[in-house]
Enzyme design. Sequence first.
Site, PDB file in Angstrom:
ATOM      1  N   ASP A 172      -3.184  12.076  -2.523  1.00 14.34           N
ATOM      2  CA  ASP A 172      -3.439  13.412  -2.464  1.00 14.34           C
ATOM      3  C   ASP A 172      -3.541  13.574  -3.424  1.00 14.34           C
ATOM      4  OD1 ASP A 172      -2.824  16.738  -1.979  1.00 14.34           O
ATOM      5  OD2 ASP A 172      -1.522  16.036  -0.749  1.00 14.34           O
ATOM      6  N   THR A 180     -12.033   4.238   5.426  1.00 11.65           N
ATOM      7  CA  THR A 180     -11.272   5.145   6.602  1.00 11.65           C
ATOM      8  C   THR A 180     -11.812   6.732   7.059  1.00 11.65           C
ATOM      9  OG1 THR A 180      -9.951   5.727   4.695  1.00 11.65           O
ATOM     10  CG2 THR A 180      -9.146   3.560   5.568  1.00 11.65           C
ATOM     11  N   ASP A 219     -11.899  10.413  -3.639  1.00  8.08           N
ATOM     12  CA  ASP A 219     -13.298  11.436  -3.870  1.00  8.08           C
ATOM     13  C   ASP A 219     -13.067  12.606  -4.757  1.00  8.08           C
ATOM     14  OD1 ASP A 219     -10.853  12.109  -1.898  1.00  8.08           O
ATOM     15  OD2 ASP A 219     -12.838  12.755  -0.815  1.00  8.08           O
ATOM     16  N   ASN A 238      10.123   7.648  -0.344  1.00  7.92           N
ATOM     17  CA  ASN A 238       9.263   8.082  -1.111  1.00  7.92           C
ATOM     18  C   ASN A 238       8.499   6.847  -2.267  1.00  7.92           C
ATOM     19  OD1 ASN A 238       8.112   9.988  -2.866  1.00  7.92           O
ATOM     20  ND2 ASN A 238       9.992   9.771  -4.060  1.00  7.92           N
ATOM     21  N   GLU A 275       0.893  -1.268  -0.296  1.00  9.50           N
ATOM     22  CA  GLU A 275      -0.264   0.333   0.032  1.00  9.50           C
ATOM     23  C   GLU A 275       0.436   1.445  -0.184  1.00  9.50           C
ATOM     24  OE1 GLU A 275      -3.535   2.280   2.148  1.00  9.50           O
ATOM     25  OE2 GLU A 275      -2.897   0.930   3.419  1.00  9.50           O
ATOM     26  N   GLU A 330       5.024   4.841   3.284  1.00 14.20           N
ATOM     27  CA  GLU A 330       4.785   6.250   4.179  1.00 14.20           C
ATOM     28  C   GLU A 330       5.519   7.193   4.579  1.00 14.20           C
ATOM     29  OE1 GLU A 330       2.835   9.144   4.870  1.00 14.20           O
ATOM     30  OE2 GLU A 330       1.274   7.409   4.900  1.00 14.20           O
ATOM     31  N   LYS A 354      -5.659  21.865  -6.874  1.00  8.89           N
ATOM     32  CA  LYS A 354      -4.652  23.039  -7.686  1.00  8.89           C
ATOM     33  C   LYS A 354      -4.052  22.800  -8.670  1.00  8.89           C
ATOM     34  CE  LYS A 354      -5.418  26.002  -2.922  1.00  8.89           C
ATOM     35  NZ  LYS A 354      -3.998  27.136  -2.020  1.00  8.89           N
ATOM     36  N   PHE A 400     -10.852   9.351   5.662  1.00 16.65           N
ATOM     37  CA  PHE A 400     -10.562   9.880   4.543  1.00 16.65           C
ATOM     38  C   PHE A 400     -11.496   9.684   3.482  1.00 16.65           C
ATOM     39  CE2 PHE A 400      -5.609   9.839   5.034  1.00 16.65           C
ATOM     40  CZ  PHE A 400      -5.468  11.068   4.314  1.00 16.65           C
ATOM     41  N   GLU A 401     -12.215   8.078   3.643  1.00 13.75           N
ATOM     42  CA  GLU A 401     -13.452   7.807   2.661  1.00 13.75           C
ATOM     43  C   GLU A 401     -14.661   7.957   3.341  1.00 13.75           C
ATOM     44  OE1 GLU A 401     -15.631   3.976   0.602  1.00 13.75           O
ATOM     45  OE2 GLU A 401     -13.697   3.768   1.485  1.00 13.75           O
TER      46      GLU A 401
END
Length: 241
Positions: free
Chosen positions: A145, A217, A181, A122, A70, A95, A149, A219-220
């Site tokens: 992320d 989660t 999303d 990374n 992941e 992460e 913008k 975020f969702e």
Amino acid sequence: MTESPAYRDRPVSFVRRSGRMTDGQERAWSQLASRYVIDVPRGAAITSIRPDSAIDPETVWGRSAPLYVEIGSGQGHAIVHAAASRPEIDFLAVEVFRAGLARTMLDAEKGAIDNLRLAEANAPEVLQHLLPEASVDELWIFFPDPWHKSKHTKRRLVTDEFATLAAAVLRDGGVLRLATDWEHYARQMREVLDGAGQFERDFAGEWAERYDGRTLTAFERKGSRAGREIRDLSYRRRERP
């Protein structure tokens, strides 16, 4: 004279913040990192990986088993749940934020989970330098992320270059799963992967069904509360020539 290693020459998909960890997270890092975190050689940046640093998954996990990775595991809720539910599979959480990795280790220890390892790095460098070719059975990118913008979209993780790196580490028939999303990002990811010759769609229609192996989660939930539709994508790695 030895040359200094070159710093990154392209944007990364994160902004490294130096937020202070809680006392509990600090203890988790000092007590559990040697058990869970893969110690990797670094390049110039703290989250970089030096070229030619590939691991041997059988040595790291101590067995031969399918490997699920992941990218952007955050607090680790999704991957800890998955690792606890599927002990026959090995999992790697990637992460850059140490606090999130510390929380992941705390939950893994609480659940007596032994099939999970972590990489503080990374993501593209993990794919390029740490994971051997054709070593991964599934690669997950859940709610990256969106950099919504327009001036920041160059920081998005899923690009043509990233697709090539993902294809390299996935075994033939391996699966790349994505969820977001943000509709614009979902369409960009679909365009990139539809155009990548190493992948084929693993879904019919406009979007994939929600992956039932992904636990719900924060975020969702946040995206749903904001009225944003969650979109899943799933691609299968074509057989190599």
